[in-house]
Write a protein that holds these residues in place. Structure first.
Motif, PDB file in Angstrom:
ATOM      1  N   TYR A   1     102.818   5.060  31.177  1.00  0.00           N
ATOM      2  CA  TYR A   1     101.631   5.860  31.475  1.00  0.00           C
ATOM      3  C   TYR A   1     101.497   7.014  30.480  1.00  0.00           C
ATOM      4  O   TYR A   1     100.432   7.295  29.967  1.00  0.00           O
ATOM      5  CB  TYR A   1     101.688   6.441  32.878  1.00  0.00           C
ATOM      6  N   ARG A   2     102.615   7.683  30.234  1.00  0.00           N
ATOM      7  CA  ARG A   2     102.616   8.853  29.346  1.00  0.00           C
ATOM      8  C   ARG A   2     102.162   8.472  27.940  1.00  0.00           C
ATOM      9  O   ARG A   2     101.318   9.144  27.342  1.00  0.00           O
ATOM     10  CB  ARG A   2     104.015   9.473  29.319  1.00  0.00           C
ATOM     11  N   ALA A   3     102.678   7.371  27.427  1.00  0.00           N
ATOM     12  CA  ALA A   3     102.325   6.951  26.068  1.00  0.00           C
ATOM     13  C   ALA A   3     100.840   6.600  25.967  1.00  0.00           C
ATOM     14  O   ALA A   3     100.156   7.045  25.048  1.00  0.00           O
ATOM     15  CB  ALA A   3     103.181   5.757  25.645  1.00  0.00           C
ATOM     16  N   VAL A   4     100.345   5.822  26.905  1.00  0.00           N
ATOM     17  CA  VAL A   4      98.949   5.397  26.849  1.00  0.00           C
ATOM     18  C   VAL A   4      98.008   6.582  27.051  1.00  0.00           C
ATOM     19  O   VAL A   4      97.001   6.706  26.349  1.00  0.00           O
ATOM     20  CB  VAL A   4      98.668   4.267  27.871  1.00  0.00           C
ATOM     21  N   ILE A   5      98.319   7.478  27.969  1.00  0.00           N
ATOM     22  CA  ILE A   5      97.472   8.657  28.187  1.00  0.00           C
ATOM     23  C   ILE A   5      97.412   9.517  26.929  1.00  0.00           C
ATOM     24  O   ILE A   5      96.341   9.976  26.527  1.00  0.00           O
ATOM     25  CB  ILE A   5      97.946   9.453  29.417  1.00  0.00           C
ATOM     26  N   ASN A   6      98.541   9.730  26.301  1.00  0.00           N
ATOM     27  CA  ASN A   6      98.558  10.504  25.054  1.00  0.00           C
ATOM     28  C   ASN A   6      97.734   9.825  23.965  1.00  0.00           C
ATOM     29  O   ASN A   6      96.917  10.457  23.306  1.00  0.00           O
ATOM     30  CB  ASN A   6      99.990  10.693  24.556  1.00  0.00           C
ATOM     31  N   LEU A   7      97.961   8.542  23.775  1.00  0.00           N
ATOM     32  CA  LEU A   7      97.265   7.828  22.709  1.00  0.00           C
ATOM     33  C   LEU A   7      95.764   7.745  22.959  1.00  0.00           C
ATOM     34  O   LEU A   7      94.964   7.875  22.033  1.00  0.00           O
ATOM     35  CB  LEU A   7      97.849   6.422  22.542  1.00  0.00           C
ATOM     36  N   TYR A   8      95.363   7.562  24.206  1.00  0.00           N
ATOM     37  CA  TYR A   8      93.949   7.380  24.521  1.00  0.00           C
ATOM     38  C   TYR A   8      93.197   8.709  24.625  1.00  0.00           C
ATOM     39  O   TYR A   8      92.240   8.957  23.914  1.00  0.00           O
ATOM     40  CB  TYR A   8      93.806   6.584  25.827  1.00  0.00           C
ATOM     41  N   PHE A   9      93.639   9.567  25.531  1.00  0.00           N
ATOM     42  CA  PHE A   9      92.905  10.805  25.791  1.00  0.00           C
ATOM     43  C   PHE A   9      93.097  11.859  24.706  1.00  0.00           C
ATOM     44  O   PHE A   9      92.165  12.560  24.338  1.00  0.00           O
ATOM     45  CB  PHE A   9      93.314  11.426  27.134  1.00  0.00           C
ATOM     46  N   ILE A  10      94.303  12.009  24.223  1.00  0.00           N
ATOM     47  CA  ILE A  10      94.585  13.126  23.326  1.00  0.00           C
ATOM     48  C   ILE A  10      94.453  12.728  21.860  1.00  0.00           C
ATOM     49  O   ILE A  10      93.860  13.443  21.063  1.00  0.00           O
ATOM     50  CB  ILE A  10      95.962  13.741  23.636  1.00  0.00           C
ATOM     51  N   ASP A  11      94.977  11.552  21.488  1.00  0.00           N
ATOM     52  CA  ASP A  11      94.922  11.134  20.094  1.00  0.00           C
ATOM     53  C   ASP A  11      93.695  10.285  19.773  1.00  0.00           C
ATOM     54  O   ASP A  11      93.443   9.987  18.615  1.00  0.00           O
ATOM     55  CB  ASP A  11      96.202  10.388  19.706  1.00  0.00           C
ATOM     56  N   GLY A  12      92.952   9.866  20.797  1.00  0.00           N
ATOM     57  CA  GLY A  12      91.675   9.192  20.591  1.00  0.00           C
ATOM     58  C   GLY A  12      91.730   7.745  20.143  1.00  0.00           C
ATOM     59  O   GLY A  12      90.778   7.238  19.568  1.00  0.00           O
ATOM     60  N   HIS A  13      92.826   7.047  20.428  1.00  0.00           N
ATOM     61  CA  HIS A  13      92.932   5.638  20.046  1.00  0.00           C
ATOM     62  C   HIS A  13      92.194   4.753  21.047  1.00  0.00           C
ATOM     63  O   HIS A  13      92.062   5.097  22.214  1.00  0.00           O
ATOM     64  CB  HIS A  13      94.406   5.202  19.978  1.00  0.00           C
ATOM     65  N   THR A  14      91.744   3.596  20.584  1.00  0.00           N
ATOM     66  CA  THR A  14      91.120   2.605  21.462  1.00  0.00           C
ATOM     67  C   THR A  14      92.223   1.791  22.143  1.00  0.00           C
ATOM     68  O   THR A  14      93.388   1.823  21.712  1.00  0.00           O
ATOM     69  CB  THR A  14      90.221   1.647  20.663  1.00  0.00           C
ATOM     70  N   HIS A  15      91.841   1.018  23.149  1.00  0.00           N
ATOM     71  CA  HIS A  15      92.835   0.166  23.820  1.00  0.00           C
ATOM     72  C   HIS A  15      93.391  -0.885  22.862  1.00  0.00           C
ATOM     73  O   HIS A  15      94.580  -1.215  22.933  1.00  0.00           O
ATOM     74  CB  HIS A  15      92.232  -0.489  25.063  1.00  0.00           C
ATOM     75  N   ALA A  16      92.561  -1.382  21.962  1.00  0.00           N
ATOM     76  CA  ALA A  16      93.034  -2.368  20.983  1.00  0.00           C
ATOM     77  C   ALA A  16      94.093  -1.742  20.070  1.00  0.00           C
ATOM     78  O   ALA A  16      95.132  -2.354  19.792  1.00  0.00           O
ATOM     79  CB  ALA A  16      91.870  -2.903  20.157  1.00  0.00           C
ATOM     80  N   GLU A  17      93.858  -0.512  19.633  1.00  0.00           N
ATOM     81  CA  GLU A  17      94.825   0.178  18.775  1.00  0.00           C
ATOM     82  C   GLU A  17      96.113   0.482  19.537  1.00  0.00           C
ATOM     83  O   GLU A  17      97.218   0.318  19.002  1.00  0.00           O
ATOM     84  CB  GLU A  17      94.221   1.480  18.245  1.00  0.00           C
TER      85      GLU A  17
END
Length: 160
Positions: free
Chosen positions: A106-122
Motif C-alpha cells: 500500500y505504501r509503495a503504490v500510494i507514494n508512486l501514485y499520489f505523490i510521485d504522479g505515476h500511472t498504474h501502468a508505470e
C-alpha cells in the motif's frame, strides 16, 4: 539533501530504513555521476535514482512477505474523488508519518501514485506487479490511510 531524505522517508517504515535507502541511493548517484548527460536535469536525475533505490529496497525487504492482494469485485476504474484531493491539504509531515504505518504494498503504490504522479501502468512495471494489482493496492491503501487519519483525529471525513 533533506528533500531526498524526505523522499526516502515516504517509502520507508522507519527513519532508520529511510537513512539506509538514502545512503544506498547516494552511493549509486556518486557511482553513476559520469553517466549524467545533461547537468540541467541533475535534480530530476537524483530524485529518479532515489525513488528507484527505495523501490529496490522495498522489493528486497518484501521478497519473503506475501502481498495480501485479493482481486475480487472491486470497481478498479472508480474515479478519484474529494477524498483524494484532501490528502494534498494535509501537513506533509503528518501524512508521511501515517503513510509509513501502512503495509509495504500500500505504501509503495500510494507514494508512486499520489505523490510521485505515476500511472498504474508505470507502477506495475516499477514494482513487477499487474496493473490491476496496483489499482487494488491503491484503493485499499487509500481506504486504510483515511481510516488511520480519522482514528488520529487528523481528518474528519466520511466517504461518500
Amino acid at each position: 539533501m533533506n528533500k531526498m531524505l524526505g523522499v526516502c522517508r515516504r517509502y520507508a517504515r522507519t527513519n532508520l530504513e529511510a537513512e539506509d535507502i538514502f545512503q544506498e541511493a547516494f552511493m549509486k548517484i556518486f557511482q553513476k555521476m559520469k553517466d549524467l548527460k545533461n547537468p540541467l536535469l541533475l535534480d530530476s536525475w537524483i530524485k529518479t535514482i532515489v525513488i528507484r533505490t527505495a523501490i529496490d529496497y522495498y522489493q528486497r525487504t518484501t521478497k519473503s512477505e506475501k502481498l495480501q492482494v485479493c482481486l475480487d469485485s472491486i470497481d478498479f476504474e472508480r474515479e478519484s474523488g474529494e477524498h483524494d484531493r484532501i490528502f494534498y491539504q494535509l501537513d506533509m509531515e503528518i501524512l508521511i508519518n501515517v503513510i509509513s504505518e501502512l503495509p509495504n504494498g500500500y505504501r509503495a503504490v500510494i507514494n508512486l501514485y499520489f505523490i510521485d504522479g505515476h500511472t498504474h501502468a508505470e507502477i506495475a512495471k516499477l514494482l513487477g506487479i499487474e496493473e490491476s494489482t496496483s489499482k487494488s493496492q491503491l484503493r485499499r491503501g487509500r481506504d486504510l490511510l483515511i481510516k488511520k487519519l480519522q482514528k488520529k483525529g487528523i481528518m474528519a471525513y466520511e466517504r461518500l
